[in-house]
Motif scaffolding. Structure first.
Motif, PDB file in Angstrom:
ATOM      1  N   GLY A  80      23.628 -16.630  32.799  1.00 40.39           N
ATOM      2  CA  GLY A  80      25.259 -16.955  32.763  1.00 40.39           C
ATOM      3  C   GLY A  80      25.792 -17.543  31.460  1.00 40.39           C
ATOM      4  O   GLY A  80      25.075 -17.376  30.310  1.00 40.39           O
ATOM      5  N   ILE A  81      26.996 -17.998  31.477  1.00 41.45           N
ATOM      6  CA  ILE A  81      27.536 -18.370  29.938  1.00 41.45           C
ATOM      7  C   ILE A  81      27.833 -19.869  30.113  1.00 41.45           C
ATOM      8  O   ILE A  81      28.775 -20.306  30.612  1.00 41.45           O
ATOM      9  N   PRO A 115      35.780 -10.609  34.607  1.00 43.50           N
ATOM     10  CA  PRO A 115      36.740 -10.953  33.572  1.00 43.50           C
ATOM     11  C   PRO A 115      36.943 -12.105  32.860  1.00 43.50           C
ATOM     12  O   PRO A 115      36.976 -12.278  31.735  1.00 43.50           O
ATOM     13  N   THR A 116      36.873 -13.267  33.697  1.00 46.32           N
ATOM     14  CA  THR A 116      36.920 -14.466  33.224  1.00 46.32           C
ATOM     15  C   THR A 116      35.885 -14.939  32.338  1.00 46.32           C
ATOM     16  O   THR A 116      35.931 -15.544  31.356  1.00 46.32           O
ATOM     17  N   LEU A 161      34.483 -14.187  24.571  1.00 50.41           N
ATOM     18  CA  LEU A 161      35.339 -13.552  23.443  1.00 50.41           C
ATOM     19  C   LEU A 161      35.997 -14.855  22.696  1.00 50.41           C
ATOM     20  O   LEU A 161      35.869 -14.924  21.457  1.00 50.41           O
ATOM     21  N   ASP A 162      36.298 -15.877  23.355  1.00 51.69           N
ATOM     22  CA  ASP A 162      36.957 -17.255  22.928  1.00 51.69           C
ATOM     23  C   ASP A 162      35.961 -18.064  22.150  1.00 51.69           C
ATOM     24  O   ASP A 162      36.110 -18.585  21.282  1.00 51.69           O
ATOM     25  N   LEU A 163      34.609 -17.769  22.602  1.00 51.05           N
ATOM     26  CA  LEU A 163      33.307 -18.324  22.015  1.00 51.05           C
ATOM     27  C   LEU A 163      32.953 -17.383  20.737  1.00 51.05           C
ATOM     28  O   LEU A 163      32.138 -17.902  19.996  1.00 51.05           O
ATOM     29  N   GLY A 164      33.577 -16.413  20.530  1.00 49.52           N
ATOM     30  CA  GLY A 164      33.335 -15.322  19.054  1.00 49.52           C
ATOM     31  C   GLY A 164      32.199 -14.450  19.537  1.00 49.52           C
ATOM     32  O   GLY A 164      31.737 -13.808  18.536  1.00 49.52           O
ATOM     33  N   TYR A 192      38.812  -4.733  27.646  1.00 49.55           N
ATOM     34  CA  TYR A 192      38.171  -5.297  26.578  1.00 49.55           C
ATOM     35  C   TYR A 192      37.686  -4.508  25.717  1.00 49.55           C
ATOM     36  O   TYR A 192      36.295  -4.587  25.563  1.00 49.55           O
ATOM     37  N   ASN A 193      38.227  -3.373  25.206  1.00 49.56           N
ATOM     38  CA  ASN A 193      37.620  -2.649  24.337  1.00 49.56           C
ATOM     39  C   ASN A 193      36.882  -3.077  23.133  1.00 49.56           C
ATOM     40  O   ASN A 193      36.007  -2.649  22.290  1.00 49.56           O
ATOM     41  N   MET A 194      37.023  -4.357  22.751  1.00 51.70           N
ATOM     42  CA  MET A 194      36.132  -5.078  21.865  1.00 51.70           C
ATOM     43  C   MET A 194      34.780  -5.649  22.107  1.00 51.70           C
ATOM     44  O   MET A 194      34.070  -6.032  21.263  1.00 51.70           O
ATOM     45  N   MET A 195      34.472  -5.433  23.489  1.00 54.04           N
ATOM     46  CA  MET A 195      33.041  -6.093  23.795  1.00 54.04           C
ATOM     47  C   MET A 195      32.149  -4.957  24.457  1.00 54.04           C
ATOM     48  O   MET A 195      32.551  -4.055  24.874  1.00 54.04           O
ATOM     49  N   ASN A 196      30.857  -5.277  23.969  1.00 52.56           N
ATOM     50  CA  ASN A 196      30.030  -4.490  24.464  1.00 52.56           C
ATOM     51  C   ASN A 196      28.959  -5.207  25.524  1.00 52.56           C
ATOM     52  O   ASN A 196      28.927  -6.317  25.419  1.00 52.56           O
ATOM     53  N   PHE A 197      28.301  -4.253  26.044  1.00 50.95           N
ATOM     54  CA  PHE A 197      27.414  -4.897  27.128  1.00 50.95           C
ATOM     55  C   PHE A 197      25.990  -4.433  27.198  1.00 50.95           C
ATOM     56  O   PHE A 197      25.579  -3.308  26.791  1.00 50.95           O
ATOM     57  N   ILE A 198      25.106  -5.341  27.802  1.00 45.32           N
ATOM     58  CA  ILE A 198      23.669  -5.014  27.942  1.00 45.32           C
ATOM     59  C   ILE A 198      23.321  -5.358  29.572  1.00 45.32           C
ATOM     60  O   ILE A 198      23.211  -6.475  29.817  1.00 45.32           O
TER      61      ILE A 198
END
Length: 210
Positions: free
Chosen positions: A90-91, A113-114, A120-123, A148-154
């Protein structure tokens, strides 16, 4: 440090390992390297985790990270033993902030999304999608990733030889985490040949995805 993320993206698959015995660390690492996948996420679910990370990292020819990192103390312990990336289910903002402030790569788990907006807010620009299959699989990932095109996923969780290809074909997926080639049942008798075989198959699958 971003080079580690680039290397994970090149390999496309991250073996997720839970070791009960430190004695299994060296032969398992050797099997992964022989199979062509010198990557390991050793989870902090067992008491053998820290020493196993150290043994694998000291080889010098593997990308070794720590999984199930829940606290700052675990993050410190993992890095002290040679982990070059951290993954959490988790985050936790406190853990993520500690890692970001200390230039430690961390990919926390998200499933909505949250969570992504908090990351994203954490950089962060790379997160774990977990538990992938249980929360909705690739359709959900594509839906939540769309804004969120700036985010990538594993993606990790329920991914196996039968469904990994469809995840890897999604352009927002850098790599997939999975344990099917390193399941303890494969080597509980001390024979790691099946790990080598399944690892080679996983490497071939990853290589086949454009």
């Amino acid at each position: 440090m971003t080079n580690v993320i680039e290397q994970l993206a090149q390999h496309r698959i991250v073996p997720v390992i839970a070791l009960d015995k430190v004695s299994q660390a060296a032969p398992l690492a050797e099997a992964l390297v022989e199979g062509g996948l010198p990557v390991a996420e050793v989870t902090f679910r067992t008491a053998a985790a820290a020493e196993s990370i150290k043994i694998m990292a000291e080889r010098g020819d593997m990308i070794v990270g720590a999984g199930t990192v829940l606290t700052i103390d675990q993050a410190k312990e993992a890095v002290d033993n040679g982990a070059t990336f951290l993954i959490s289910p988790g985050i936790n903002p406190k853990v993520v902030k500690y890692c970001v402030d200390n230039n430690i790569i961390i990919t926390p788990g998200i499933s909505n999304p949250t969570d992504i907006e908090l990351a994203l807010d954490l950089g962060l620009k790379v997160v774990k999608f977990f538990p992938a299959e249980a929360v909705g699989g690739l359709p959900l990932l594509k839906a939540v990733a769309a804004p969120y095109n700036m985010m990538n996923f594993i993606p990790t969780g329920g991914i196996n030889a039968n469904n990994v290809t469809k995840y890897l074909e999604f352009d927002k997926v850098l790599a997939c985490g999975g344990s099917w080639m390193v399941a303890p049942s494969l080597y509980e008798a001390g024979d790691f040949s099946k790990v080598v075989e399944l690892t080679k198959e996983a490497v071939a699958v990853a290589a086949s995805v454009k």
